[in-house]
Design a protein around this motif. Structure first.
Motif, mmCIF file in Angstrom:
data_model
loop_
_atom_site.group_PDB
_atom_site.id
_atom_site.type_symbol
_atom_site.label_atom_id
_atom_site.label_comp_id
_atom_site.label_asym_id
_atom_site.label_seq_id
_atom_site.Cartn_x
_atom_site.Cartn_y
_atom_site.Cartn_z
ATOM 1 N N ALA A 123 0.449 -1.401 0.141
ATOM 2 C CA ALA A 123 -0.294 0.127 0.158
ATOM 3 C C ALA A 123 0.948 1.397 0.409
ATOM 4 O O ALA A 123 2.352 1.521 0.697
ATOM 5 C CB ALA A 123 -0.968 -0.134 1.416
ATOM 6 N N LYS A 124 0.436 2.249 -0.402
ATOM 7 C CA LYS A 124 1.255 3.517 -1.255
ATOM 8 C C LYS A 124 0.436 4.634 0.351
ATOM 9 O O LYS A 124 -1.145 4.370 -0.123
ATOM 10 C CB LYS A 124 1.399 3.701 -2.494
ATOM 11 C CG LYS A 124 3.059 3.293 -3.151
ATOM 12 C CD LYS A 124 2.169 3.768 -4.280
ATOM 13 C CE LYS A 124 3.497 3.535 -5.311
ATOM 14 N NZ LYS A 124 3.017 1.444 -5.068
ATOM 15 N N PRO A 125 1.522 5.595 0.820
ATOM 16 C CA PRO A 125 0.238 6.601 1.487
ATOM 17 C C PRO A 125 -0.874 7.393 0.129
ATOM 18 O O PRO A 125 -0.163 7.688 -0.520
ATOM 19 C CB PRO A 125 1.090 6.789 1.786
ATOM 20 C CG PRO A 125 2.717 6.405 2.360
ATOM 21 C CD PRO A 125 2.176 5.707 0.914
ATOM 22 N N ILE A 126 -1.946 7.438 0.861
ATOM 23 C CA ILE A 126 -2.442 8.536 0.072
ATOM 24 C C ILE A 126 -2.131 10.533 0.582
ATOM 25 O O ILE A 126 -2.711 10.323 2.290
ATOM 26 C CB ILE A 126 -3.727 8.950 -0.647
ATOM 27 C CG1 ILE A 126 -4.140 6.873 -1.350
ATOM 28 C CG2 ILE A 126 -4.709 9.406 -1.662
ATOM 29 C CD1 ILE A 126 -4.759 6.477 -1.715
ATOM 30 N N ASP A 127 -2.615 11.399 0.188
ATOM 31 C CA ASP A 127 -2.804 12.203 1.458
ATOM 32 C C ASP A 127 -3.965 13.256 0.871
ATOM 33 O O ASP A 127 -4.761 13.078 -0.274
ATOM 34 C CB ASP A 127 -1.673 13.548 0.444
ATOM 35 C CG ASP A 127 -0.641 12.986 0.210
ATOM 36 O OD1 ASP A 127 0.281 12.991 1.622
ATOM 37 O OD2 ASP A 127 0.652 13.563 -0.165
ATOM 38 N N PHE A 128 -4.637 13.577 1.574
ATOM 39 C CA PHE A 128 -6.059 14.097 1.596
ATOM 40 C C PHE A 128 -5.912 15.770 2.339
ATOM 41 O O PHE A 128 -5.592 15.393 3.512
ATOM 42 C CB PHE A 128 -6.947 13.183 2.902
ATOM 43 C CG PHE A 128 -7.095 11.797 2.167
ATOM 44 C CD1 PHE A 128 -7.952 11.153 1.664
ATOM 45 C CD2 PHE A 128 -6.049 10.182 2.037
ATOM 46 C CE1 PHE A 128 -8.261 9.466 0.711
ATOM 47 C CE2 PHE A 128 -6.050 9.201 2.175
ATOM 48 C CZ PHE A 128 -7.099 9.246 0.297
ATOM 49 N N ASP A 129 -6.403 16.539 1.845
ATOM 50 C CA ASP A 129 -6.778 17.526 2.160
ATOM 51 C C ASP A 129 -8.297 18.151 2.696
ATOM 52 O O ASP A 129 -9.384 18.288 1.764
ATOM 53 C CB ASP A 129 -6.524 18.376 1.287
ATOM 54 C CG ASP A 129 -6.580 20.145 2.149
ATOM 55 O OD1 ASP A 129 -6.999 20.150 3.249
ATOM 56 O OD2 ASP A 129 -6.257 21.143 1.217
ATOM 57 N N LEU A 130 -8.845 17.349 3.407
ATOM 58 C CA LEU A 130 -10.570 17.537 3.588
ATOM 59 C C LEU A 130 -10.959 18.704 4.425
ATOM 60 O O LEU A 130 -10.418 18.800 5.979
ATOM 61 C CB LEU A 130 -11.267 16.193 4.350
ATOM 62 C CG LEU A 130 -10.789 14.730 3.668
ATOM 63 C CD1 LEU A 130 -11.425 13.507 4.040
ATOM 64 C CD2 LEU A 130 -11.427 14.832 2.295
ATOM 65 N N ALA A 131 -12.414 19.128 5.351
ATOM 66 C CA ALA A 131 -12.868 19.805 6.072
ATOM 67 C C ALA A 131 -12.844 19.219 7.770
ATOM 68 O O ALA A 131 -11.963 20.327 8.188
ATOM 69 C CB ALA A 131 -14.200 19.717 6.127
ATOM 70 N N VAL A 132 -12.318 17.972 7.576
ATOM 71 C CA VAL A 132 -12.167 16.805 9.047
ATOM 72 C C VAL A 132 -10.533 17.544 9.451
ATOM 73 O O VAL A 132 -10.133 17.160 10.344
ATOM 74 C CB VAL A 132 -12.705 15.864 9.229
ATOM 75 C CG1 VAL A 132 -14.631 16.735 9.290
ATOM 76 C CG2 VAL A 132 -12.035 15.396 8.511
ATOM 77 N N GLY A 133 -9.867 18.121 8.270
ATOM 78 C CA GLY A 133 -8.268 17.915 8.486
ATOM 79 C C GLY A 133 -7.794 16.899 7.158
ATOM 80 O O GLY A 133 -8.103 16.399 6.413
ATOM 81 N N SER A 134 -6.554 17.078 7.028
ATOM 82 C CA SER A 134 -5.207 16.815 6.385
ATOM 83 C C SER A 134 -4.827 16.326 6.852
ATOM 84 O O SER A 134 -3.994 16.185 8.131
ATOM 85 C CB SER A 134 -4.317 17.607 5.717
ATOM 86 O OG SER A 134 -5.275 19.408 4.989
ATOM 87 N N PHE A 135 -3.738 14.945 6.343
ATOM 88 C CA PHE A 135 -3.735 13.913 7.012
ATOM 89 C C PHE A 135 -2.966 12.882 5.272
ATOM 90 O O PHE A 135 -3.532 13.071 4.174
ATOM 91 C CB PHE A 135 -4.108 12.845 7.271
ATOM 92 C CG PHE A 135 -5.573 12.211 7.014
ATOM 93 C CD1 PHE A 135 -5.405 11.345 6.906
ATOM 94 C CD2 PHE A 135 -6.828 13.355 7.410
ATOM 95 C CE1 PHE A 135 -6.865 10.440 5.945
ATOM 96 C CE2 PHE A 135 -7.677 12.691 6.597
ATOM 97 C CZ PHE A 135 -7.769 11.354 5.663
#
Length: 316
Positions: A123-135
């Motif tokens: 598995a490769k990490p995926i970047d997320f930028d959401l209203a509840v947080g970035s991770f």
């Protein structure tokens, strides 16, 4: 049957297994040669040929009764466009309108020869930028609303992230779910988490959480950010009603790892319409208008109940 003519996707060839609905329309197939399926998210190639150490056996392509594609196991990881951008997928399920329902970046077969750790390593990490947080995290699956908005996110058990919640910044394991407008609907606490409720602070944590998918989780909020329900293995409830007092706490039951060790079985508390329901082996309903309730710590989240902490999550 080695060939099938479909109304929406044209001829399918190299069919090794074919399943139909009662009216004879195609329900699912397996293949031994490549086929191209033109979908709203691009051209996809279902898995074909003999299984190997990692590949799953079974239907590579499934259809709804109206002929629309329902799910596809892909021959290789394929980039598809989603509301979150381009994501790599090995399995996709769809709504009947052709939009993505669930997306799986990996779709390996977990068995005695190919372990969860083998799959996690791929598995490769995926970047997320959401209203509840970035991770950034390694993801098992993503679930979407028919509108395309993210509905829930399920992570590998080894992953933890931080999110903004109505109760402040929280550590999350397994995953979380969102309302269609992006607000937090539920999450799975990675640690015992203090949550503000109509009866005061209650420690939320479910030692039995599994993370198969995170459409539903231990802590659930209303669309306006008010707590709806939580699961606790740490608090008992002292309930004073006109007819008297009673104390309800998590039941002690044999642990799954060691039946000789008794551990608290988490109980669910639901708040709705001025009432509180406590779910254990039976349901207890309390009227919040006439009763006084105190949450009492009965299992300290800072202490472990058994000696082998490296292989146990019973108390957080």
């Amino acid at each position: 049957m080695s060939t099938c003519q479909t109304q929406k996707y044209g001829p399918l060839t190299g069919i090794t297994f074919f399943e139909t609905y009662t009216d004879g329309s195609p329900k699912g197939c397996a293949f031994d040669e490549p086929n191209t399926i033109n979908t709203p998210v691009g051209i996809l190639v279902p898995n074909y040929g003999p299984s190997n150490l990692r590949n799953r056996e079974g239907l590579a392509l499934e259809f709804f009764k109206n002929g629309q594609i329902k799910s596809i196991d892909l021959e290789s990881a394929t980039a598809v466009i989603t509301s979150l951008g381009s994501l790599s997928a090995e399995r996709i399920s769809f709504y009947e309108n052709g939009r993505i329902h669930r997306l799986f970046p990996l779709n390996g077969r977990i068995n005695g020869y190919w372990t969860e750790n083998d799959e996690y390593t791929l598995a490769k990490p995926i970047d997320f930028d959401l209203a509840v947080g970035s991770f950034s995290a390694k993801i098992v699956s993503l679930c979407f609303y028919e509108s395309g908005a993210l509905k829930s996110l399920t992570m590998w058990p080894q992953e933890t992230i931080e999110l903004n919640s109505p109760d402040g910044l929280v550590k999350v394991r397994y995953g979380f779910s969102l309302y269609e407008n992006g607000k937090l609907k539920s999450f799975e606490p990675a640690l015992p988490e203090p949550i503000v409720t109509p009866i005061g602070i209650v420690i939320a944590y479910d030692s039995t959480a599994h993370g198969i998918n995170c459409d539903e989780n231990s802590v659930n909020y209303s669309p306006t950010g008010v707590i709806r329900s939580l699961i606790t293995g740490n608090n008992g409830l002292m309930i004073t009603e006109p007819e008297g007092k009673k104390f309800i706490q998590p039941l002690m039951k044999p642990g799954t790892l060691d039946p000789d060790v008794m551990v608290p079985e988490p109980m669910t508390i639901i708040f709705t319409d001025g009432k509180m329901e406590i779910l254990q082996d039976e349901i207890v309903t309390v009227d919040l208008q006439t009763a006084t309730i105190r949450a009492i710590l009965v299992h300290d989240p800072m202490k472990k109940s058994c000696g082998d902490c490296s292989s146990c999550s019973s108390c957080g």
